[in-house]
Design an enzyme around this catalytic site. Structure first.
Site, PDB file in Angstrom:
ATOM      1  N   HIS A 313       0.851  -1.195   0.000  1.00 17.53           N
ATOM      2  CA  HIS A 313       0.000   0.000   0.000  1.00 17.53           C
ATOM      3  C   HIS A 313       0.876   1.230   0.000  1.00 17.53           C
ATOM      4  CE1 HIS A 313      -3.228   2.743   1.108  1.00 17.53           C
ATOM      5  NE2 HIS A 313      -4.039   1.794   0.689  1.00 17.53           N
ATOM      6  N   ASP A 371      -8.003  -5.606   0.327  1.00 20.33           N
ATOM      7  CA  ASP A 371      -8.491  -6.421  -0.781  1.00 20.33           C
ATOM      8  C   ASP A 371      -8.082  -7.877  -0.683  1.00 20.33           C
ATOM      9  OD1 ASP A 371      -9.841  -4.425  -2.098  1.00 20.33           O
ATOM     10  OD2 ASP A 371      -7.989  -3.633  -2.924  1.00 20.33           O
TER      11      ASP A 371
HETATM   12  N1  CMC Z   1       3.962  -7.513  -4.892  1.00 24.06           N
HETATM   13  C1  CMC Z   1       5.291  -7.504  -5.096  1.00 24.06           C
HETATM   14  N2  CMC Z   1       6.072  -6.435  -4.933  1.00 24.06           N
HETATM   15  C2  CMC Z   1       5.481  -5.303  -4.525  1.00 24.06           C
HETATM   16  C3  CMC Z   1       4.106  -5.230  -4.301  1.00 24.06           C
HETATM   17  C4  CMC Z   1       3.339  -6.391  -4.495  1.00 24.06           C
HETATM   18  N3  CMC Z   1       2.024  -6.389  -4.280  1.00 24.06           N
HETATM   19  N4  CMC Z   1       3.784  -3.979  -3.911  1.00 24.06           N
HETATM   20  C5  CMC Z   1       4.943  -3.284  -3.904  1.00 24.06           C
HETATM   21  N5  CMC Z   1       5.973  -4.089  -4.274  1.00 24.06           N
HETATM   22  C6  CMC Z   1       7.393  -3.723  -4.338  1.00 24.06           C
HETATM   23  C7  CMC Z   1       7.698  -2.840  -5.544  1.00 24.06           C
HETATM   24  O1  CMC Z   1       8.063  -3.638  -6.651  1.00 24.06           O
HETATM   25  C8  CMC Z   1       8.849  -1.998  -5.012  1.00 24.06           C
HETATM   26  O2  CMC Z   1       9.984  -2.803  -4.996  1.00 24.06           O
HETATM   27  P1  CMC Z   1      11.446  -2.125  -5.279  1.00 24.06           P
HETATM   28  O3  CMC Z   1      11.653  -1.130  -4.186  1.00 24.06           O
HETATM   29  O4  CMC Z   1      12.402  -3.265  -5.264  1.00 24.06           O
HETATM   30  O5  CMC Z   1      11.331  -1.485  -6.653  1.00 24.06           O
HETATM   31  C9  CMC Z   1       8.459  -1.782  -3.559  1.00 24.06           C
HETATM   32  O6  CMC Z   1       7.658  -2.914  -3.192  1.00 24.06           O
HETATM   33  C10 CMC Z   1       7.686  -0.483  -3.318  1.00 24.06           C
HETATM   34  O7  CMC Z   1       6.532  -0.517  -4.115  1.00 24.06           O
HETATM   35  P2  CMC Z   1       5.972   0.704  -4.957  1.00 24.06           P
HETATM   36  O8  CMC Z   1       5.368   0.170  -6.227  1.00 24.06           O
HETATM   37  O9  CMC Z   1       6.991   1.774  -5.076  1.00 24.06           O
HETATM   38  O10 CMC Z   1       4.836   1.194  -3.991  1.00 24.06           O
HETATM   39  P3  CMC Z   1       3.636   2.137  -4.374  1.00 24.06           P
HETATM   40  O11 CMC Z   1       3.317   2.885  -3.141  1.00 24.06           O
HETATM   41  O12 CMC Z   1       3.925   2.930  -5.601  1.00 24.06           O
HETATM   42  O13 CMC Z   1       2.487   1.085  -4.744  1.00 24.06           O
HETATM   43  C11 CMC Z   1       0.597  -0.328  -4.628  1.00 24.06           C
HETATM   44  C12 CMC Z   1       1.460   0.723  -3.899  1.00 24.06           C
HETATM   45  C13 CMC Z   1      -0.675  -0.590  -3.811  1.00 24.06           C
HETATM   46  C14 CMC Z   1       0.180   0.184  -6.027  1.00 24.06           C
HETATM   47  C15 CMC Z   1       1.429  -1.616  -4.789  1.00 24.06           C
HETATM   48  O14 CMC Z   1       1.809  -2.086  -3.506  1.00 24.06           O
HETATM   49  C16 CMC Z   1       0.667  -2.705  -5.556  1.00 24.06           C
HETATM   50  O15 CMC Z   1       0.660  -2.691  -6.792  1.00 24.06           O
HETATM   51  N6  CMC Z   1       0.019  -3.669  -4.821  1.00 24.06           N
HETATM   52  C17 CMC Z   1      -0.779  -4.686  -5.454  1.00 24.06           C
HETATM   53  C18 CMC Z   1      -2.120  -4.107  -5.866  1.00 24.06           C
HETATM   54  C19 CMC Z   1      -3.027  -3.898  -4.678  1.00 24.06           C
HETATM   55  O16 CMC Z   1      -3.213  -4.781  -3.849  1.00 24.06           O
HETATM   56  N7  CMC Z   1      -3.653  -2.717  -4.638  1.00 24.06           N
HETATM   57  C20 CMC Z   1      -4.675  -2.406  -3.610  1.00 24.06           C
HETATM   58  C21 CMC Z   1      -4.310  -1.259  -2.755  1.00 24.06           C
HETATM   59  S1  CMC Z   1      -5.401  -1.185  -1.336  1.00 24.06           S
HETATM   60  C22 CMC Z   1      -6.920  -0.770  -1.979  1.00 24.06           C
HETATM   61  C23 CMC Z   1      -7.015   0.615  -2.429  1.00 24.06           C
HETATM   62  O17 CMC Z   1      -6.723   1.548  -1.628  1.00 24.06           O
HETATM   63  O18 CMC Z   1      -7.443   0.840  -3.567  1.00 24.06           O
END
Ligand code: CMC
Length: 436
Positions: A313, A371
């Site tokens: 998140h 989720d």
């Molecule tokens: N699986 C694997 N790796 C992950 C995941 C995941 N679900 N989420 C983040 N990472 C890794 C990402 O690759 C990055 O790694 P590195 O530092 O080596 O490049 C690190 O963790 C930080 O992630 P980020 O993408 O910079 O984080 P963000 O804040 O931009 O993204 C997120 C947040 C929710 C989009 C992401 O965690 C994600 O895509 N999660 C899966 C989708 C999901 O469950 N979304 C629902 C969010 S809760 C409901 C809502 O509020 O809508």
């Protein structure tokens, strides 16, 4: 917001004069540096794609402490609201700032229940869609379409219009979501029943038929009500910011909420519950719990493009408090329906256990989000996977509306207009066609 004694100074290595900026304090959470005069004084913008360090507004509705895993609606912890209140209390709280008294709750519930019916012509609008259309495509259209049916509540600058549009949206969303479902399976629409609760009425419109009486199961009703409470608001997330930005142009509330629905659809936001359940289904099809290790290795391989959906998140760097409550509801619903041995639930638990112990997830502070379990609950209730995000939209409507109305009432509100760092071609002349 309160002006702090602290001040921020930005200085430049090229000898340009430094610039001092005020710092404001909220009631809790990080202070903000007020950069509004920065461009006027220095000719420079700040650069923050994804709004990682930018507060786009002031708000008194929802507070999240991502490190602690804390979520407060108007100061009340989500755990207390989920266990001591229902969705109508939550809607009143988010919209008007406080929990309702017994009488106020009665009046508010009456108001909402008396607006659940949609204009009869909506069903003709619906007929234009293919039966296999994604419910979010249908909802984006229907919600925007409400502005064509309710001309008496489209003036965003009129507080009475805003109020009635808010009630209409909260009340009609379940009717629209259920209509989208009934249309997809070719069953007649069920009219709302005003003697039922918000969640009970939704179950009735989804699973009732005109052929026999539908009896609402109180455990499923409570579970759905909890899903609604947990999804009701989440401060300035992507869809809420979309609603604010869209509404900042002065467009009508139905159009602004339709923009929120469209944004929520994406798999990184509201679409994650659908994506999460599809992911569990794929692992199950490949061998289930035994394949968890292999799947986790794929997730950790950056080249695979595979993510553990329902994990991670932008704000929570700890267990999402909604995920804990959702796991509890999941247990209750599966027990009620005799599905304790549900293979997807077992798979989810196995994935969660491994991920919580694995250094990849631990070091990145990736925990289950809401989720991760909500899809399993909804599937057990009988809601098709494609409709999950629609349920999220239904619950989030109150948050969107509360945030939109808060913005309009804020004297500091302006049309949202981000700036950019331009990296394209500098000015050049159009060459004649034979020289291109
Ligand atoms: N699986 C694997 N790796 C992950 C995941 C995941 N679900 N989420 C983040 N990472 C890794 C990402 O690759 C990055 O790694 P590195 O530092 O080596 O490049 C690190 O963790 C930080 O992630 P980020 O993408 O910079 O984080 P963000 O804040 O931009 O993204 C997120 C947040 C929710 C989009 C992401 O965690 C994600 O895509 N999660 C899966 C989708 C999901 O469950 N979304 C629902 C969010 S809760 C409901 C809502 O509020 O809508």
């Amino acid at each position: 917001m309160k002006l702090s004694d602290n001040k921020a100074t930005i200085s430049f290595s090229n000898g340009s004069p430094s610039f001092e900026m005020p710092v404001y304090q909220g009631s809790i959470g990080p202070d903000v540096i007020d950069i509004r005069k920065l461009y006027g004084q220095t000719g420079m913008f700040t650069y923050d794609p994804g709004f990682l360090s930018t507060a786009s507004c002031q708000s008194a509705i929802t507070y999240i402490d991502g490190d602690k895993g804390e979520l407060l609606y108007r100061g009340y912890p989500i755990e207390q609201l989920a266990t001591s209140c229902d969705f109508m209390d939550t809607c009143h709280l988010l919209m008007y700032g406080d929990l309702p008294s017994v009488q106020k709750k009665k009046d508010f519930t009456h108001l909402v229940t008396n607006h659940t019916m949609v204009h009869d012509q909506m069903q003709y609008f619906m007929r234009g869609f293919r039966r296999d259309a994604h419910p979010m495509a249908v909802l984006t259209g229907l919600v925007g379409g409400l502005s064509a049916f309710y001309h008496d509540s489209t003036d965003i600058n009129n507080p009475e219009h805003r109020d009635i549009a808010a009630i209409r949206l909260i009340a009609k969303m379940p009717t629209l979501v259920a209509m989208a479902y009934k249309y997809s399976i070719g069953q007649p629409y069920m009219y709302p029943q005003n003697n039922l609760s918000y969640a009970g009425n939704f179950l009735h419109m989804m699973f009732g038929t005109p052929c026999e009486d539908y009896k609402v199961n109180p455990v499923l009703e409570k579970a759905l009500d909890r899903i609604f409470i947990l999804h009701a608001d989440h401060e300035q997330n992507a869809s809420t910011s979309t609603v604010r930005l869209c509404g900042s142009s002065g467009t009508n509330p139905f159009a602004a909420i339709a923009a929120g629905v469209a944004c929520l659809w994406g798999p990184a936001h509201g679409g994650a519950n659908e994506a999460c359940l599809n992911m569990l289904g794929d692992i199950q099809a490949k061998g289930g719990v035994e394949k968890v290790g292999e799947f986790i290795s794929q997730v950790k391989d950056k080249n695979s493009g595979v993510k553990l959906m329902g994990f991670g998140h932008r704000v929570y760097k700890n267990y999402d408090p909604r995920a804990k409550l959702m796991q509890e509801t999941c247990n209750e619903v599966l027990k009620e329906l005799g599905l304790e041995n549900d293979p997807l639930f077992k798979l989810a638990k196995a994935l969660e256990k491994i991920a919580l112990e694995d250094d990849y997830f631990v070091s990145r502070k990736l925990y289950p989000n809401v989720d991760f379990y909500s899809g399993i609950v909804q599937r057990a209730i009988g809601i098709p996977v494609k409709l999950f995000t629609g349920i999220f939209a239904m619950a989030r409507t109150v948050g969107w509306i509360a945030q939109l109305n808060e913005m309009i009432a804020d004297p500091e509100y302006k049309i949202g207009r981000p700036r950019q760092l331009f990296t394209g071609s500098v000015r050049r002349d159009v060459p004649p066609v034979n020289k291109r």
